[in-house]
Design a protein around this motif. Structure first.
Motif, PDB file in Angstrom:
ATOM      1  N   ARG A  33       5.306  -0.608  10.458  1.00 27.22           N
ATOM      2  CA  ARG A  33       3.784  -1.226  10.543  1.00 27.22           C
ATOM      3  C   ARG A  33       3.530  -1.587   9.223  1.00 27.22           C
ATOM      4  N   ARG A  34       3.842  -0.688   8.166  1.00 30.92           N
ATOM      5  CA  ARG A  34       3.522  -0.945   6.802  1.00 30.92           C
ATOM      6  C   ARG A  34       4.199  -2.240   6.260  1.00 30.92           C
ATOM      7  N   GLN A  94       0.738  -1.168  -0.207  1.00 28.72           N
ATOM      8  CA  GLN A  94       0.012   0.036   0.060  1.00 28.72           C
ATOM      9  C   GLN A  94       0.869   1.223   0.090  1.00 28.72           C
ATOM     10  N   HIS A  95       2.074   1.271   0.799  1.00 32.03           N
ATOM     11  CA  HIS A  95       2.808   2.403   0.543  1.00 32.03           C
ATOM     12  C   HIS A  95       3.123   2.665  -0.769  1.00 32.03           C
ATOM     13  N   ASP A 147       2.925  -5.415   7.987  1.00 38.75           N
ATOM     14  CA  ASP A 147       1.637  -5.795   7.432  1.00 38.75           C
ATOM     15  C   ASP A 147       1.696  -6.473   6.024  1.00 38.75           C
ATOM     16  N   CYS A 148       2.814  -5.970   5.350  1.00 36.85           N
ATOM     17  CA  CYS A 148       3.190  -6.539   3.975  1.00 36.85           C
ATOM     18  C   CYS A 148       3.729  -7.877   4.017  1.00 36.85           C
ATOM     19  N   SER A 182       6.503   3.469   9.039  1.00 40.85           N
ATOM     20  CA  SER A 182       6.757   2.710   7.973  1.00 40.85           C
ATOM     21  C   SER A 182       7.076   1.257   8.510  1.00 40.85           C
TER      22      SER A 182
END
Length: 233
Positions: free
Chosen positions: A184-185, A121-122, A188-189, A182
């Protein structure tokens, strides 16, 4: 001098360094980039500090981007004369919407390798910012499409940014996440990647960040480890 500039987010990263002691002070500091733009400013509609900064600019000279095509602020921003870069209703295309509601398809999400079909998503947000910047410079749709379609998360093109290496009996993912937000993203990935065995995460903190960021990052990993039933992180 610059014609077009973008601000993607304002987080705690680097707060506590060189006299910047709050995210509000960081937003003022980061705003120097967009203040320099003479033609168009690109801002993340999903970041509240970026939305706050937008009042400093003429709405018709602002392009907002958002992954959520139903974001509550989109209609209001269009009515004020701003442009919107977001996804279409099917979440298949990155589109540009003009104040007159005209919608122009730019590139399919699945055709952008850096997003891993939208899983990162980032990088989808980064791609939207790139689309808005290019549009602000009057780059044609074909060139924008080609640029995003040929840019990859490889060690050659983008080292340290979600590089996936398959050359071992296990898979290695390298990502340069320097702040809790960052990371956290990134985590999640990581959790969305297929995995048949154990997931292991090693964090190495750089030396020019406040200790509180390292503590927050470690706490996030401990929390994720507790929630992960497939193995340890």
């Amino acid at each position: 001098r610059c014609h077009v500039a973008a601000l993607l987010n304002v987080h705690h990263e680097q707060v506590g360094i060189d006299g910047i002691e709050s995210v509000d002070a960081m937003s003022v500091h980061k705003r120097q980039v967009t203040d320099a733009a003479t033609n168009r400013v690109i801002l993340n509609l999903e970041d509240h500090l970026c939305r706050g900064i937008s009042v400093q600019y003429i709405p018709s000279k602002v392009t907002f981007f958002a992954v959520d095509p139903h974001h509550s602020d989109i209609e209001e921003r269009l009515s004020l004369g701003s442009r919107i870069c977001t996804l279409d209703e099917a979440n298949e295309w990155i589109v540009l919407i003009s104040p007159d509601q005209a919608c122009r398809k730019i590139v399919r999400v699945n055709d952008i390798p850096a997003t891993m079909a939208g899983a990162l998503q980032h990088n989808l947000l980064n791609a939207m910012a790139a689309v808005a910047l290019a549009d602000g410079l009057h780059v044609c749709t074909e060139a924008i499409n080609q640029g995003l379609a040929t840019f990859e998360n490889s060690l050659d093109m983008n080292p340290g940014r979600f590089n996936i290496i398959y050359d071992y009996p296990f898979t290695v993912v390298l990502d340069r996440a320097l702040s809790p937000a960052s990371l956290r993203r990134s985590i999640d990935c990581f959790m969305r990647l297929p995995c048949e065995g154990q997931r292991l995460c090693m964090i190495s903190a750089v030396g020019n960040r406040p200790d509180c960021l390292s503590s927050s990052t470690a706490a996030r990993c401990r929390s994720t480890r507790r929630k992960n039933s497939a193995g340890s992180v």
